[in-house]
Design a protein around this motif. Structure first.
Motif, mmCIF file in Angstrom:
data_model
loop_
_atom_site.group_PDB
_atom_site.id
_atom_site.type_symbol
_atom_site.label_atom_id
_atom_site.label_comp_id
_atom_site.label_asym_id
_atom_site.label_seq_id
_atom_site.Cartn_x
_atom_site.Cartn_y
_atom_site.Cartn_z
ATOM 1 N N GLN A 77 35.839 29.191 8.873
ATOM 2 C CA GLN A 77 35.081 28.629 7.796
ATOM 3 C C GLN A 77 35.265 27.189 7.579
ATOM 4 O O GLN A 77 34.620 26.241 7.127
ATOM 5 N N LEU A 78 36.429 26.752 7.732
ATOM 6 C CA LEU A 78 36.712 25.161 7.662
ATOM 7 C C LEU A 78 35.880 24.447 8.678
ATOM 8 O O LEU A 78 35.497 23.050 8.302
ATOM 9 N N GLY A 79 35.196 24.811 9.713
ATOM 10 C CA GLY A 79 34.485 24.169 10.599
ATOM 11 C C GLY A 79 33.134 24.240 10.136
ATOM 12 O O GLY A 79 32.147 23.768 10.848
ATOM 13 N N THR A 80 32.727 24.797 8.788
ATOM 14 C CA THR A 80 31.273 24.846 8.563
ATOM 15 C C THR A 80 30.917 24.100 7.438
ATOM 16 O O THR A 80 32.045 23.814 6.479
ATOM 17 N N GLY A 81 29.773 23.550 7.071
ATOM 18 C CA GLY A 81 29.410 22.792 6.056
ATOM 19 C C GLY A 81 29.271 23.802 4.852
ATOM 20 O O GLY A 81 29.610 22.995 3.551
ATOM 21 N N THR A 82 29.026 24.901 4.839
ATOM 22 C CA THR A 82 29.011 25.775 3.659
ATOM 23 C C THR A 82 30.092 26.008 2.954
ATOM 24 O O THR A 82 30.118 25.713 1.764
ATOM 25 N N TYR A 83 31.325 25.896 3.577
ATOM 26 C CA TYR A 83 32.599 26.168 2.808
ATOM 27 C C TYR A 83 32.930 24.821 1.811
ATOM 28 O O TYR A 83 33.258 24.890 1.004
ATOM 29 N N TRP A 84 32.514 23.629 2.589
ATOM 30 C CA TRP A 84 32.950 22.450 1.902
ATOM 31 C C TRP A 84 31.956 22.033 0.682
ATOM 32 O O TRP A 84 32.301 21.440 -0.230
ATOM 33 N N LEU A 87 33.171 24.416 -1.968
ATOM 34 C CA LEU A 87 34.332 23.707 -2.523
ATOM 35 C C LEU A 87 34.049 22.639 -3.520
ATOM 36 O O LEU A 87 34.490 22.383 -4.824
ATOM 37 N N ALA A 88 33.204 21.752 -2.892
ATOM 38 C CA ALA A 88 32.686 20.751 -3.944
ATOM 39 C C ALA A 88 31.756 21.137 -5.188
ATOM 40 O O ALA A 88 32.146 20.514 -6.305
ATOM 41 N N GLN A 89 31.137 22.071 -5.016
ATOM 42 C CA GLN A 89 30.100 22.557 -6.098
ATOM 43 C C GLN A 89 31.295 23.110 -7.275
ATOM 44 O O GLN A 89 31.099 22.943 -8.529
ATOM 45 N N SER A 90 32.303 23.863 -6.897
ATOM 46 C CA SER A 90 33.085 24.388 -7.666
ATOM 47 C C SER A 90 34.051 23.341 -8.437
ATOM 48 O O SER A 90 34.231 23.409 -9.455
ATOM 49 N N PHE A 145 20.829 28.041 -21.992
ATOM 50 C CA PHE A 145 20.696 26.848 -21.233
ATOM 51 C C PHE A 145 19.455 27.042 -19.996
ATOM 52 O O PHE A 145 19.400 28.164 -19.558
ATOM 53 N N PRO A 146 18.946 25.868 -19.482
ATOM 54 C CA PRO A 146 17.682 26.129 -18.589
ATOM 55 C C PRO A 146 18.266 26.453 -17.118
ATOM 56 O O PRO A 146 17.330 26.764 -16.396
ATOM 57 N N SER A 147 19.067 26.216 -16.936
ATOM 58 C CA SER A 147 19.979 26.349 -15.506
ATOM 59 C C SER A 147 21.121 27.008 -15.330
ATOM 60 O O SER A 147 21.841 27.041 -16.317
ATOM 61 N N ASP A 148 21.468 27.555 -14.059
ATOM 62 C CA ASP A 148 22.732 28.187 -14.134
ATOM 63 C C ASP A 148 23.886 27.304 -14.064
ATOM 64 O O ASP A 148 24.938 27.650 -14.461
ATOM 65 N N GLU A 149 23.434 26.221 -13.478
ATOM 66 C CA GLU A 149 24.553 25.317 -13.451
ATOM 67 C C GLU A 149 25.042 24.711 -14.709
ATOM 68 O O GLU A 149 26.243 24.685 -14.946
ATOM 69 N N GLY A 229 26.028 32.379 -10.191
ATOM 70 C CA GLY A 229 26.061 31.281 -9.564
ATOM 71 C C GLY A 229 25.233 31.537 -8.207
ATOM 72 O O GLY A 229 25.089 32.575 -7.568
ATOM 73 N N ARG A 230 24.949 30.362 -7.516
ATOM 74 C CA ARG A 230 24.259 30.350 -6.167
ATOM 75 C C ARG A 230 25.133 29.700 -5.158
ATOM 76 O O ARG A 230 24.797 29.755 -4.073
ATOM 77 N N LEU A 231 25.882 28.859 -5.659
ATOM 78 C CA LEU A 231 27.015 28.097 -4.736
ATOM 79 C C LEU A 231 28.475 28.286 -5.357
ATOM 80 O O LEU A 231 28.329 28.422 -6.834
ATOM 81 N N GLY A 232 29.414 27.946 -4.678
ATOM 82 C CA GLY A 232 30.780 27.990 -5.259
ATOM 83 C C GLY A 232 31.443 28.955 -4.516
ATOM 84 O O GLY A 232 31.272 29.991 -3.870
ATOM 85 N N VAL A 233 32.980 28.618 -4.756
ATOM 86 C CA VAL A 233 33.841 29.520 -4.172
ATOM 87 C C VAL A 233 33.721 30.875 -4.643
ATOM 88 O O VAL A 233 33.804 32.024 -3.882
ATOM 89 N N GLY A 234 33.568 31.044 -6.022
ATOM 90 C CA GLY A 234 33.597 32.319 -6.460
ATOM 91 C C GLY A 234 32.396 32.988 -5.889
ATOM 92 O O GLY A 234 32.205 34.225 -5.670
ATOM 93 N N TYR A 235 31.125 32.390 -5.944
ATOM 94 C CA TYR A 235 30.003 33.052 -5.355
ATOM 95 C C TYR A 235 30.108 33.548 -3.825
ATOM 96 O O TYR A 235 29.715 34.638 -3.616
ATOM 97 N N ARG A 236 30.967 32.711 -3.071
ATOM 98 C CA ARG A 236 30.870 32.986 -1.721
ATOM 99 C C ARG A 236 31.901 34.070 -1.491
ATOM 100 O O ARG A 236 31.689 34.959 -0.576
ATOM 101 N N THR A 237 32.981 34.244 -2.301
ATOM 102 C CA THR A 237 33.992 35.227 -2.340
ATOM 103 C C THR A 237 33.062 36.793 -2.595
ATOM 104 O O THR A 237 33.529 37.718 -1.928
ATOM 105 N N TRP A 238 32.548 36.718 -3.597
ATOM 106 C CA TRP A 238 31.728 37.930 -3.867
ATOM 107 C C TRP A 238 30.635 38.232 -2.831
ATOM 108 O O TRP A 238 30.434 39.404 -2.454
#
Length: 285
Positions: A77-84, A87-90, A145-149, A229-238
């Motif tokens: 996962q460290l070698g993928t852009g999705t992980y980072w 991470l940045a989104q969270s 709110f109008p967006s999930d973010e 969420g649609r991005l973030g560490v929590g979303y990816r963990t679930w």
């Protein structure tokens, strides 16, 4: 002059001088660090042993991934852009919500502790809203709110706001009144009292609230990401859990733990720097 006329000399009792207290020997900080690292290493080794040998003694370690599987998945996962990206989104969400909560919470705590009108008008509302778990506000955030973010940032703000506000309010009310009287005796006004007495005096309490707030904020931002969420560490963990990628689940959990450790450590370090004039006692860091 005869000896009979000489004044009697009183004998002086020797004064006992208390023995010097032995210097307190502080434990070496390196020894403390070695013990902490050793405790983590023992826990990891025990995890590897129980999962490798499929131990099932009430707790079912045979269903959990081994340490080597988790490390292998982590490396991929460290070698993928999705992980980072996750991470940045969270981090953006936690810093936005927590930063806003820090500013509003400290200001509200000072106002509640200093103003009777503010306490009478908004005090009951804050006390009614405070027991509500921030994660229970997810339906409200979706509708409001109008967006999930924006909704996730709102939930993070709500989670951190109340610990910061309550800690600040208690710190304001605990200040000795003699400090404020001294400033006013010297001709100081409200602004002088705020700058010279209140803000410096409440800093230890404020940073205690910030330390608690950042931990609660992480719990709620991860939970909100899992729900909406649609991005973030929590979303990816679930997502890893839904596709039965258990090593990926533990990668997410470890990432959350490291992020929480670093951010809470940064808050504590900042607090120690800002309040460096306070006496330091206790454990060596």
């Amino acid at each position: 002059m005869t000896s009979a006329t000489l004044p009697a000399v009183k004998s002086v009792e020797p004064v006992a001088v208390p023995a010097a207290r032995p210097a307190v020997r502080r434990p070496s900080p390196w020894r403390s660090r070695i013990v902490r690292l050793a405790s983590v290493a023992v826990a990891i080794g025990l995890w590897q042993f129980l999962t490798t040998h499929n131990v099932r003694a009430w707790l079912r370690f045979d269903t959990l991934p081994t340490v080597t599987e988790i490390v292998s998945n982590f490396g991929k996962q460290l070698g993928t852009g999705t992980y980072w990206l996750d991470l940045a989104q969270s981090l953006v969400r936690i810093l936005s919500g927590f930063g806003l909560a820090a500013v509003v919470g400290v200001a509200a705590g000072i106002a509640l502790g200093r103003s009777r009108w503010f306490a009478d008008i908004l005090g009951p509302l804050t006390e009614l809203a405070r027991p509500i778990p921030a994660i229970a506000l997810v339906p409200v955030a979706i509708l409001l709110f109008p967006s999930d973010e924006s909704g996730i940032v709102f939930i993070t703000f709500a989670a951190a706001f109340f610990p910061i506000m309550v800690s600040t309010r208690h710190a304001v009310r605990a200040l000795p009144t003699i400090w404020e009287d001294a400033v006013r005796t010297l001709g100081g006004g409200r602004l002088d009292t705020l700058v010279r007495v209140i803000i410096p005096g409440i800093l230890p309490g404020v940073f205690s609230g910030l330390s608690v707030g950042i931990g609660v904020a992480w719990i709620c931002v991860i939970s909100a990401e899992m729900i909406s969420g649609r991005l973030g560490v929590g979303y990816r963990t679930w997502q890893a859990y839904t596709i039965v990628d258990y090593p990926g689940v533990f990668v997410g959990m470890i990432t959350i733990g490291v992020l929480g450790f670093l951010t809470s450590g940064a808050v504590e370090l900042l607090g120690r720097r800002v309040t460096r004039w306070l006496p330091r006692e206790g454990l060596s860091r």
